[in-house]
Design a protein around this motif. Structure first.
Motif, short mmCIF file in Angstrom:
data_model
loop_
_atom_site.label_atom_id
_atom_site.label_comp_id
_atom_site.label_asym_id
_atom_site.label_seq_id
_atom_site.Cartn_x
_atom_site.Cartn_y
_atom_site.Cartn_z
N ILE A 182 16.16 -44.30 7.91
CA ILE A 182 15.99 -42.95 7.36
C ILE A 182 17.27 -42.13 7.54
O ILE A 182 17.58 -41.25 6.73
CB ILE A 182 14.79 -42.26 8.02
CG1 ILE A 182 13.48 -42.95 7.56
CG2 ILE A 182 14.73 -40.77 7.67
CD1 ILE A 182 12.23 -42.40 8.20
N ASN A 183 18.04 -42.43 8.56
CA ASN A 183 19.27 -41.68 8.82
C ASN A 183 20.34 -41.91 7.77
O ASN A 183 21.37 -41.24 7.78
CB ASN A 183 19.82 -42.04 10.21
CG ASN A 183 20.85 -41.04 10.70
OD1 ASN A 183 20.77 -39.85 10.40
ND2 ASN A 183 21.83 -41.53 11.45
N THR A 184 20.13 -42.85 6.86
CA THR A 184 21.10 -43.10 5.79
C THR A 184 20.75 -42.34 4.51
O THR A 184 21.51 -42.41 3.54
CB THR A 184 21.16 -44.61 5.46
OG1 THR A 184 19.92 -45.04 4.89
CG2 THR A 184 21.46 -45.42 6.72
N LEU A 185 19.62 -41.64 4.49
CA LEU A 185 19.15 -40.98 3.27
C LEU A 185 19.80 -39.60 3.15
O LEU A 185 19.25 -38.60 3.60
CB LEU A 185 17.62 -40.89 3.28
CG LEU A 185 16.90 -42.23 3.48
CD1 LEU A 185 15.38 -42.03 3.45
CD2 LEU A 185 17.33 -43.25 2.44
N LEU A 186 20.94 -39.56 2.52
CA LEU A 186 21.78 -38.36 2.53
C LEU A 186 21.19 -37.20 1.73
O LEU A 186 21.54 -36.05 1.98
CB LEU A 186 23.17 -38.72 1.98
CG LEU A 186 23.89 -39.86 2.69
CD1 LEU A 186 25.27 -40.08 2.07
CD2 LEU A 186 24.01 -39.61 4.19
N ALA A 187 20.32 -37.48 0.76
CA ALA A 187 19.75 -36.42 -0.07
C ALA A 187 18.41 -35.92 0.43
O ALA A 187 17.83 -35.01 -0.16
CB ALA A 187 19.60 -36.92 -1.51
N LEU A 188 17.91 -36.48 1.52
CA LEU A 188 16.56 -36.17 1.99
C LEU A 188 16.41 -34.70 2.37
O LEU A 188 17.19 -34.16 3.15
CB LEU A 188 16.24 -37.05 3.21
CG LEU A 188 14.79 -37.09 3.67
CD1 LEU A 188 13.90 -37.71 2.59
CD2 LEU A 188 14.66 -37.88 4.97
N THR A 189 15.39 -34.05 1.80
CA THR A 189 15.12 -32.64 2.11
C THR A 189 13.83 -32.46 2.90
O THR A 189 13.71 -31.53 3.69
CB THR A 189 15.02 -31.80 0.83
OG1 THR A 189 13.94 -32.27 0.01
CG2 THR A 189 16.32 -31.85 0.04
N SER A 190 12.82 -33.34 2.69
CA SER A 190 11.54 -33.21 3.39
C SER A 190 11.10 -34.58 3.90
O SER A 190 11.00 -35.53 3.11
CB SER A 190 10.46 -32.65 2.47
OG SER A 190 10.74 -31.32 2.12
N LEU A 191 10.82 -34.65 5.20
CA LEU A 191 10.30 -35.86 5.82
C LEU A 191 9.02 -35.47 6.55
O LEU A 191 9.05 -34.82 7.59
CB LEU A 191 11.32 -36.46 6.79
CG LEU A 191 10.87 -37.73 7.53
CD1 LEU A 191 10.57 -38.86 6.55
CD2 LEU A 191 11.94 -38.16 8.54
N LEU A 192 7.88 -35.86 5.97
CA LEU A 192 6.57 -35.46 6.49
C LEU A 192 5.83 -36.70 6.97
O LEU A 192 5.24 -37.44 6.18
CB LEU A 192 5.77 -34.75 5.39
CG LEU A 192 6.52 -33.61 4.66
CD1 LEU A 192 5.65 -33.04 3.55
CD2 LEU A 192 6.96 -32.54 5.62
N LEU A 193 5.86 -36.92 8.28
CA LEU A 193 5.23 -38.09 8.89
C LEU A 193 4.09 -37.70 9.81
O LEU A 193 3.61 -38.52 10.60
CB LEU A 193 6.27 -38.90 9.67
CG LEU A 193 7.52 -39.35 8.91
CD1 LEU A 193 8.43 -40.16 9.82
CD2 LEU A 193 7.14 -40.18 7.68
N ASN A 194 3.64 -36.46 9.74
CA ASN A 194 2.63 -35.95 10.66
C ASN A 194 1.27 -36.60 10.42
O ASN A 194 0.99 -37.14 9.36
CB ASN A 194 2.53 -34.43 10.56
CG ASN A 194 2.39 -33.92 9.15
OD1 ASN A 194 3.15 -34.30 8.25
ND2 ASN A 194 1.43 -33.04 8.91
N LYS A 195 0.45 -36.55 11.47
CA LYS A 195 -0.92 -37.07 11.44
C LYS A 195 -0.95 -38.56 11.15
O LYS A 195 -1.65 -39.05 10.27
CB LYS A 195 -1.78 -36.30 10.44
CG LYS A 195 -1.96 -34.83 10.80
CD LYS A 195 -2.89 -34.11 9.85
CE LYS A 195 -3.06 -32.65 10.25
NZ LYS A 195 -3.97 -31.92 9.33
#
Length: 300
Positions: A192-205
């Protein structure tokens, strides 16, 4: 000197098209036979009880053996409801590339069952949205997607780990990953640390465990939600390096150590239900954007 400058400019001009193609993901070879796209869609329809459970409007054209118009005649052979295939333009037809499933969207709440492993063949797909169904089983190998901007599998019943190759070829494209409200487990992938365009990472629940990996390369990240998992350990100094992060939600895990220093734009930080200890960083009182801070139950 002038000659050297001209040579450099000419080199850039020559390389520019390939650089653009690489950014678009167009230089990746076709990893699987393009017919696997049809197989994946047909198995999705059957595995999730499409013939019996889906509403009539969602079942339209899903009973055709060939889902995408590989001959280019989309008017004569329209795709199934909730999908779109790219025909023509810069995206070439098979066998040069995969023909192009642009998106798959199904949010009826009636899709029930596992997703086929053949989803890995959606090499040039732009987004998948299967929010709010009853999908179970493991996630497919997402390491072959090269152009996916949005992946939404939220509010289902999926299980198992994401895998080390999770979204690894989406370096320049992945913007939103929403896996909220499933039963995914195992560590959060370092890819995931390579995803340079990532704006939202929702891993909750979910049921993710272990330490949160370094995400300092995700400089466009604005919303990071890891709440309600089984994550542990300390939060690294990388959080402070996320200059655009606005929402950070860590509540109801097993984190320990001191509260992390935050990036300059954080407006919401929830950390309750953990084992954070020590003093609240003085920098929190100087953060102009911070409006909500909750560390209920922390030993601070």
């Amino acid at each position: 000197m002038a000659i050297r400058l001209v040579a450099i400019v000419l080199t850039l001009v020559v390389l520019a098209p390939s650089a653009v193609n690489a950014w678009l993901g167009c230089e990746d070879k076709l990893f699987f036979e393009y017919t696997m796209v049809d197989t994946a869609l047909e198995k999705f329809y059957q595995n999730t009880k499409g013939p019996t459970n889906w509403p009539a409007s969602y079942k339209a054209r899903w009973d055709t053996p060939t889902k995408c118009a590989w001959d280019g005649n989309e008017r004569g052979h329209p795709p199934p409801s909730g999908t779109r295939c790219l025909n023509g333009g810069w995206h070439k037809f098979p066998p040069e590339t995969d023909g192009g499933l642009i998106f798959l969207e199904h949010t009826s709440g009636t899709a029930e069952g596992p997703l086929p492993a053949e989803f890995k063949a959606f090499q040039m797909t732009d987004f998948i949205n299967l929010h709010g169904n009853k999908i179970n089983g493991n996630i497919w190998d997402t390491g072959y997607h090269t152009f996916m901007h949005r992946l939404d599998l939220s509010e289902n019943q999926m299980t198992g780990p994401l895998g080390d190759s999770f979204m690894q070829r989406n370096v320049n494209h992945a913007e939103i990953i929403n896996l909220r409200g499933n039963k995914f487990d195992g560590p959060i992938p370092t890819s995931i640390n390579t995803l340079l365009a990532l704006t939202s990472l929702l891993l909750n629940k979910n049921q993710f465990s272990g330490q949160v990996p370094d995400l300092s390369h995700c400089q466009n990240l604005r919303n990071l939600n890891l709440a309600d998992n089984q994550l542990s350990g300390t939060i690294g100094t990388w959080v402070k390096e996320l200059k655009n992060l606005a929402w950070l939600e860590l509540q109801n895990n097993q984190f320990t150590g001191t509260l992390p220093e935050l990036g300059p734009k954080v407006s919401r930080f929830t950390a309750g239900g953990n084992k954070f200890s020590g003093a609240v960083p003085e920098s929190y009182g100087k953060m102009g954007y911070l409006r909500h801070f909750d560390c209920t139950g922390c030993e601070i």
